[in-house]
Design a protein around this motif. Structure first.
Motif, PDB file in Angstrom:
ATOM      1  N   HIS A  89       0.834  -1.206   0.000  1.00  0.00           N
ATOM      2  CA  HIS A  89       0.000   0.000   0.000  1.00  0.00           C
ATOM      3  C   HIS A  89       0.867   1.254   0.000  1.00  0.00           C
ATOM      4  N   GLU A  90       1.908   1.269   0.814  1.00  0.00           N
ATOM      5  CA  GLU A  90       2.816   2.407   0.865  1.00  0.00           C
ATOM      6  C   GLU A  90       3.560   2.586  -0.466  1.00  0.00           C
ATOM      7  N   THR A  91       3.915   1.488  -1.102  1.00  0.00           N
ATOM      8  CA  THR A  91       4.601   1.572  -2.391  1.00  0.00           C
ATOM      9  C   THR A  91       3.717   2.239  -3.425  1.00  0.00           C
ATOM     10  N   ARG A  92       2.450   1.854  -3.472  1.00  0.00           N
ATOM     11  CA  ARG A  92       1.524   2.491  -4.423  1.00  0.00           C
ATOM     12  C   ARG A  92       1.339   3.969  -4.079  1.00  0.00           C
ATOM     13  N   ARG A  93       1.225   4.272  -2.805  1.00  0.00           N
ATOM     14  CA  ARG A  93       1.019   5.649  -2.370  1.00  0.00           C
ATOM     15  C   ARG A  93       2.201   6.544  -2.766  1.00  0.00           C
ATOM     16  N   ALA A  94       3.415   5.991  -2.670  1.00  0.00           N
ATOM     17  CA  ALA A  94       4.619   6.771  -2.932  1.00  0.00           C
ATOM     18  C   ALA A  94       5.129   6.611  -4.363  1.00  0.00           C
ATOM     19  N   ASP A  95       4.268   6.136  -5.259  1.00  0.00           N
ATOM     20  CA  ASP A  95       4.648   6.045  -6.663  1.00  0.00           C
ATOM     21  C   ASP A  95       5.065   7.431  -7.163  1.00  0.00           C
ATOM     22  N   ARG A  96       6.011   7.472  -8.084  1.00  0.00           N
ATOM     23  CA  ARG A  96       6.554   8.765  -8.542  1.00  0.00           C
ATOM     24  C   ARG A  96       5.501   9.637  -9.182  1.00  0.00           C
ATOM     25  N   HIS A  97       4.390   9.035  -9.637  1.00  0.00           N
ATOM     26  CA  HIS A  97       3.290   9.811 -10.200  1.00  0.00           C
ATOM     27  C   HIS A  97       2.009   9.602  -9.389  1.00  0.00           C
ATOM     28  N   GLY A  98       2.160   9.190  -8.139  1.00  0.00           N
ATOM     29  CA  GLY A  98       1.012   8.963  -7.271  1.00  0.00           C
ATOM     30  C   GLY A  98       0.536  10.246  -6.621  1.00  0.00           C
ATOM     31  N   PHE A  99      -0.362  10.099  -5.629  1.00  0.00           N
ATOM     32  CA  PHE A  99      -0.984  11.286  -5.057  1.00  0.00           C
ATOM     33  C   PHE A  99      -0.009  12.128  -4.242  1.00  0.00           C
ATOM     34  N   LEU A 100       1.044  11.538  -3.718  1.00  0.00           N
ATOM     35  CA  LEU A 100       2.027  12.331  -2.980  1.00  0.00           C
ATOM     36  C   LEU A 100       2.832  13.231  -3.906  1.00  0.00           C
ATOM     37  N   GLY A 126      12.098  18.373 -19.367  1.00  0.00           N
ATOM     38  CA  GLY A 126      13.530  18.121 -19.266  1.00  0.00           C
ATOM     39  C   GLY A 126      13.767  16.667 -18.929  1.00  0.00           C
ATOM     40  N   GLU A 127      14.404  16.418 -17.779  1.00  0.00           N
ATOM     41  CA  GLU A 127      14.654  15.046 -17.339  1.00  0.00           C
ATOM     42  C   GLU A 127      13.603  14.561 -16.351  1.00  0.00           C
ATOM     43  N   VAL A 128      12.622  15.392 -16.061  1.00  0.00           N
ATOM     44  CA  VAL A 128      11.598  15.056 -15.069  1.00  0.00           C
ATOM     45  C   VAL A 128      10.330  14.580 -15.767  1.00  0.00           C
ATOM     46  N   THR A 129       9.780  13.478 -15.288  1.00  0.00           N
ATOM     47  CA  THR A 129       8.511  12.992 -15.814  1.00  0.00           C
ATOM     48  C   THR A 129       7.374  13.443 -14.908  1.00  0.00           C
ATOM     49  N   GLY A 130       6.192  13.509 -15.489  1.00  0.00           N
ATOM     50  CA  GLY A 130       5.023  13.900 -14.726  1.00  0.00           C
ATOM     51  C   GLY A 130       3.753  13.438 -15.399  1.00  0.00           C
ATOM     52  N   VAL A 131       2.639  13.714 -14.754  1.00  0.00           N
ATOM     53  CA  VAL A 131       1.321  13.370 -15.283  1.00  0.00           C
ATOM     54  C   VAL A 131       0.366  14.500 -14.924  1.00  0.00           C
ATOM     55  N   VAL A 132      -0.427  14.911 -15.886  1.00  0.00           N
ATOM     56  CA  VAL A 132      -1.527  15.830 -15.602  1.00  0.00           C
ATOM     57  C   VAL A 132      -2.790  14.989 -15.457  1.00  0.00           C
ATOM     58  N   ASP A 149       9.530  14.953  -9.284  1.00  0.00           N
ATOM     59  CA  ASP A 149      10.505  15.704  -8.483  1.00  0.00           C
ATOM     60  C   ASP A 149       9.852  16.522  -7.374  1.00  0.00           C
ATOM     61  N   HIS A 150       8.590  16.237  -7.050  1.00  0.00           N
ATOM     62  CA  HIS A 150       7.920  16.974  -5.977  1.00  0.00           C
ATOM     63  C   HIS A 150       8.688  16.759  -4.666  1.00  0.00           C
TER      64      HIS A 150
END
Length: 291
Positions: A25-36, A104-110, A127-128
């Protein structure tokens, strides 16, 4: 009705299973494009909004959300690259689409979504800073006594149930299929249940209890419940009560529990109040919900 399902459960095995579940559960929560990784919450209207940390200038058009992408900007949608102007199909309530991008080198999701009758845009960036410093959520020690037998009593027809939200002025409406009744220390309690996520026939319970605002997050917690059996019996495992995204960030629109789900007893199980959260200052916050 008995208060717990198993009195002779292997506590060591139970603890190991819970640890694995919570770690996942923590792994999903802390996904690089997750809610955190959410960096902002933007409400779309007629006036264009340029996102400070993601591609596009956004507004609502007659057919739905519209994005205008600059020459050096792009988004991905279902494997296709979007450039220039794009109008999105109408989004159903509680629905949404994920639009990956690279800065740049950072990925994200809208995230383009529909919540409480309003269309929102929520950028997520790998990179949040909050994501980088997240150290996990404290919990109660798992205890089998909090696996409680419950009887599902369906309504004659799903009952539209309006609840508040973490954002002032926003209302969520869920079709509640029924209530879950359980006994605890000689008292019977009933919790309004909403349809669950994923598991066919599964249920979701939003609740607060006597620990809320003390050791657990004040506004809400949720617990998923497996589908009831043919006789209506299931298990509420409060050890798996988790925080909603609003416990971690002001950029969330989470539903609040219905009044009847505010338990007078202390559920000393599951996740506790997070150690840190993203707060938006009143000076920089946008209006809660546009008129």
């Amino acid at each position: 009705m008995t208060s717990t399902v198993d009195t002779d459960i292997d506590r060591a095995a139970f603890g190991r299973e819970w640890e694995q579940w919570h770690r996942e559960h923590e792994t999903r929560r802390a996904d690089r494009h997750g809610f955190l990784a959410v960096t902002g919450l933007h409400w779309l209207g007629d006036e264009p909004i340029a996102l400070p940390d993601a591609p596009g200038t956004w507004h609502l058009g007659p057919g739905g959300a519209v994005v205008e992408l600059a020459e050096d900007e792009a988004l991905e949608l279902d494997g296709k690259t979007l450039r220039g102007r794009h109008t999105f199909a109408p989004i159903p309530e509680r629905g949404g689409v994920a639009l990956p991008f690279t800065d740049g080198e950072v990925t994200g999701v809208v995230e383009l979504a529909r919540r409480g009758g309003h269309t929102i845009v929520r950028p997520r960036r790998a990179d949040h800073p909050f994501l980088a410093t997240y150290a996990g959520t404290p919990t109660y020690v798992p205890n089998p006594r909090w696996r409680i037998a419950a009887r599902f009593r369906p309504f004659d027809a799903p009952r539209p149930t309006a609840v508040g939200a973490a954002v002032d002025g926003l209302t969520h409406v869920y079709d509640a299929p029924g209530v879950l009744e359980f006994d605890w220390r000689g008292e019977t309690f009933a919790l309004t249940a909403f349809p669950g996520h994923g598991d066919a026939g599964g249920l979701l319970v939003l609740f607060t209890d006597a620990t809320s605002g003390l050791t657990t997050y004040a506004a809400n917690r949720s617990v998923s419940v497996v589908a009831p059996d043919a006789d209506g019996w299931t298990i509420i495992d409060f050890n798996r009560a988790v925080n909603l995204p609003c416990a971690y960030t002001d950029h969330a629109t989470c539903p609040l529990p219905p009044a009847e789900n505010r338990l007078p007893i202390g559920i000393e199980a599951g996740e506790k109040t997070p150690l840190a959260r993203v707060a938006v200052s009143s000076a920089s916050a946008a209006p809660a919900v546009p008129a």
